[in-house]
Design an enzyme around this catalytic site. Structure first.
Site, PDB file in Angstrom:
ATOM      1  CB  SER A   1      16.006  18.555   0.307  1.00 24.19           C
ATOM      2  OG  SER A   1      16.446  19.871  -0.156  1.00 24.19           O
TER       3      SER A   1
ATOM      4  CD  GLU B   1      19.658  19.297  -6.894  1.00 30.17           C
ATOM      5  OE1 GLU B   1      19.786  18.629  -6.048  1.00 30.17           O
ATOM      6  OE2 GLU B   1      18.670  19.950  -6.942  1.00 30.17           O
TER       7      GLU B   1
ATOM      8  N   GLY C   1      12.205  17.067  -5.758  1.00 28.36           N
ATOM      9  CA  GLY C   1      10.912  17.370  -5.269  1.00 28.36           C
ATOM     10  C   GLY C   1      10.888  19.025  -5.233  1.00 28.36           C
TER      11      GLY C   1
ATOM     12  CG  ASP D   1      20.288  22.187  -4.539  1.00 32.05           C
ATOM     13  OD1 ASP D   1      20.830  22.682  -5.505  1.00 32.05           O
ATOM     14  OD2 ASP D   1      18.863  21.934  -4.808  1.00 32.05           O
TER      15      ASP D   1
ATOM     16  CE  LYS E   1      17.440  23.041  -1.393  1.00 31.03           C
ATOM     17  NZ  LYS E   1      17.433  22.872  -2.576  1.00 31.03           N
TER      18      LYS E   1
ATOM     19  CE  LYS F   1      13.557  20.217  -7.809  1.00 28.37           C
ATOM     20  NZ  LYS F   1      13.881  21.500  -7.665  1.00 28.37           N
TER      21      LYS F   1
ATOM     22  CG  ASP G   1      16.787  21.475  -9.599  1.00 24.88           C
ATOM     23  OD1 ASP G   1      15.877  21.342 -10.242  1.00 24.88           O
ATOM     24  OD2 ASP G   1      16.623  21.580  -8.262  1.00 24.88           O
TER      25      ASP G   1
ATOM     26  CE  LYS H   1      18.265  19.230  -3.027  1.00 29.55           C
ATOM     27  NZ  LYS H   1      17.553  18.956  -4.078  1.00 29.55           N
TER      28      LYS H   1
HETATM   29  O1  OSB Z   1      16.327  22.947  -5.293  1.00 25.76           O
HETATM   30  O2  OSB Z   1      15.583  21.005  -5.134  1.00 25.76           O
HETATM   31  C1  OSB Z   1      15.378  22.284  -5.208  1.00 25.76           C
HETATM   32  C2  OSB Z   1      12.436  22.882  -2.755  1.00 25.76           C
HETATM   33  C3  OSB Z   1      11.875  23.863  -3.666  1.00 25.76           C
HETATM   34  C4  OSB Z   1      12.357  24.372  -4.728  1.00 25.76           C
HETATM   35  C5  OSB Z   1      13.616  23.865  -5.090  1.00 25.76           C
HETATM   36  C6  OSB Z   1      14.280  22.744  -4.410  1.00 25.76           C
HETATM   37  C7  OSB Z   1      13.513  22.214  -3.417  1.00 25.76           C
HETATM   38  C8  OSB Z   1      14.376  21.462  -2.674  1.00 25.76           C
HETATM   39  C9  OSB Z   1      13.330  20.424  -1.610  1.00 25.76           C
HETATM   40  O3  OSB Z   1      15.405  21.082  -2.327  1.00 25.76           O
HETATM   41  C10 OSB Z   1      12.974  19.257  -2.029  1.00 25.76           C
HETATM   42  C11 OSB Z   1      11.829  18.689  -1.417  1.00 25.76           C
HETATM   43  O4  OSB Z   1      12.157  17.944  -0.140  1.00 25.76           O
HETATM   44  O5  OSB Z   1      10.600  18.415  -1.844  1.00 25.76           O
HETATM   45 MG    MG Z   2      17.797  21.835  -6.748  1.00 26.60          MG
END
Ligand code: OSB
Ligand code: MG
Length: 367
Positions: free
Chosen positions: A135, A213, A290, A188, A163, A262, A238, A161
């Site tokens: 991510s 996402e 995660g 995402d 953001k 999650k 999510d 992924k």
């Molecule tokens: O939206 O998936 C998410 C981290 C913290 C809160 C929300 C998200 C995330 C991540 C990182 O996208 C996921 C990871 O690498 O642990």
């Molecule tokens: Mg997410």
């Protein structure tokens, strides 16, 4: 098993680099770890909180009060026959799934250790490996993003992924796709768009993305279905999914075609298993998300990612990506984009006491 002793740890680990998303910036992970002792065995769980309620309405201090005062004192000294007994102690309390997940996870770790089985085998998983994605947070410029993507591809991740948020979306993705025409790419949005942004979301259909996402609000299931009817890119939810029942509603309304599961967001392993089975019955592809967990939470994600119906790479990157030092020793190994579990019982990691001490902000014994 009689729960003999419970300890709550507030740990704070600095991320190598602040993680920027549509909801804001995270510079430190502040988790609540729960340690449960019984019959000479020790189980661990983690509530991967953020200091402020940015991702969802839970936050670190609310979680600490809830666990210290109202959840853990009801668990200590109890006889627990199966991990499913855990939620009976706290599920009359509404919400707060992230906090509730920590003692629940610790019970599963404990019972798997009692059975001398790796957690995934205790959960009937048939494999010990799974493909892994990364991510990538929002970068300051398109050039920085291209650098990050290039590094991730070289490292071997099976899925990228990226953001996005308003102002860092179409142009960024267009350039990434041009340079990396073959990679598995998804985005995402962390709930940073509205229904009125449908034209912009339709634009994303041009870039052959695996999924988008959580484009809309963190509490929405209905409007996502309106958007999904108008775009071809599959929506993955999510933030909106707090239980298997939420997933059932999203499937019923066609609000998503893919589910990000999650563990902490659904309140623990029992609800994660229900969600897993529901997705399997409905042929909904599933992957494990995660929350920048320390090595404790991350070990759970690695185990969950080997369940049958988890068919897409998860966000369980190796810990070295996030932190200079971790609080555990051992765990899964990463090679060519695949993580492989070891065969130790429970979650398969040992706590590094020195590191745990170093990163502990507060330690609370529950009596
Ligand atoms: O939206 O998936 C998410 C981290 C913290 C809160 C929300 C998200 C995330 C991540 C990182 O996208 C996921 C990871 O690498 O642990
Ligand atoms: Mg997410």
């Amino acid at each position: 098993m009689k729960i003999e002793k419970i300890t709550l740890y507030h740990v704070k680990l600095k991320l190598k680099k602040p993680f920027i998303t549509g909801f804001g910036e995270i510079s430190h992970q502040e988790s609540l770890l729960v340690k449960i002792e019984s019959e000479g065995l020790v189980g661990w769980g983690e509530a991967p909180h953020i200091r402020l309620p940015l991702y969802c309405n839970e936050f670190l201090e609310s979680g600490k009060i809830l666990l210290e005062k109202y959840i853990l004192p009801n668990l200590v000294n109890r006889d627990i026959n199966t991990p499913y007994d855990g939620p009976k102690v706290w599920n009359h309390l509404k919400g707060n799934n992230i906090s509730k997940s920590a003692p629940e996870m610790a019970l599963w770790d404990l019972f798997a250790k009692k059975e001398k089985l790796p957690l995934n085998r205790y959960l009937n998983a048939k494999r010990d490996f799974s493909p892994v994605g990364i991510s990538i947070g929002i970068q300051g410029s398109v050039e920085d993003l291209l650098d990050e993507v290039e590094k991730a591809v070289e490292f071997g991740y099976k899925r990228l992924k990226i953001k996005i948020k308003p102002g860092a979306d179409i142009e960024y993705i267009k350039k990434v796709r041009k340079l990396f025409p073959e990679e598995n790419i998804m985005v995402d949005a962390n709930s940073s768009y509205r229904l009125s942004d449908v034209e912009l979301l339709k634009e994303l259909d041009k870039y052959n993305l695996m999924m988008i996402e959580q484009p809309l609000s963190a509490d929405d299931i209905v409007y996502h279905s309106k958007i999904q009817k108008q775009i071809s890119t599959p929506i993955c939810l999510d933030e909106s999914l707090h239980s298997a029942e939420d997933v059932e509603k999203a499937i019923y309304l066609n609000s998503c075609k893919i589910v990000n599961l999650k563990l902490s967001r659904v309140g623990g392993i029992a609800e994660a298993l229900k969600t897993h089975d529901l997705c399997k019955e409905n042929n909904i592809p599933l992957w494990i998300g995660g929350m920048l967990e320390t090595g404790v939470g991350k070990a759970f994600l690695d185990h969950l990612s080997t369940l049958d119906a988890v068919t897409l790479p998860g966000d369980n990157s190796p810990q070295t990506r996030y932190y200079d030092e971790d609080i555990v020793i051992g765990g899964s190994t990463f090679k060519n984009g695949i993580i492989t579990l070891n065969n130790s019982s429970g979650i398969g990691v040992d706590i590094d006491d020195e590191k745990l001490n170093k990163y502990t902000v507060e330690k609370i014994e529950i009596v």
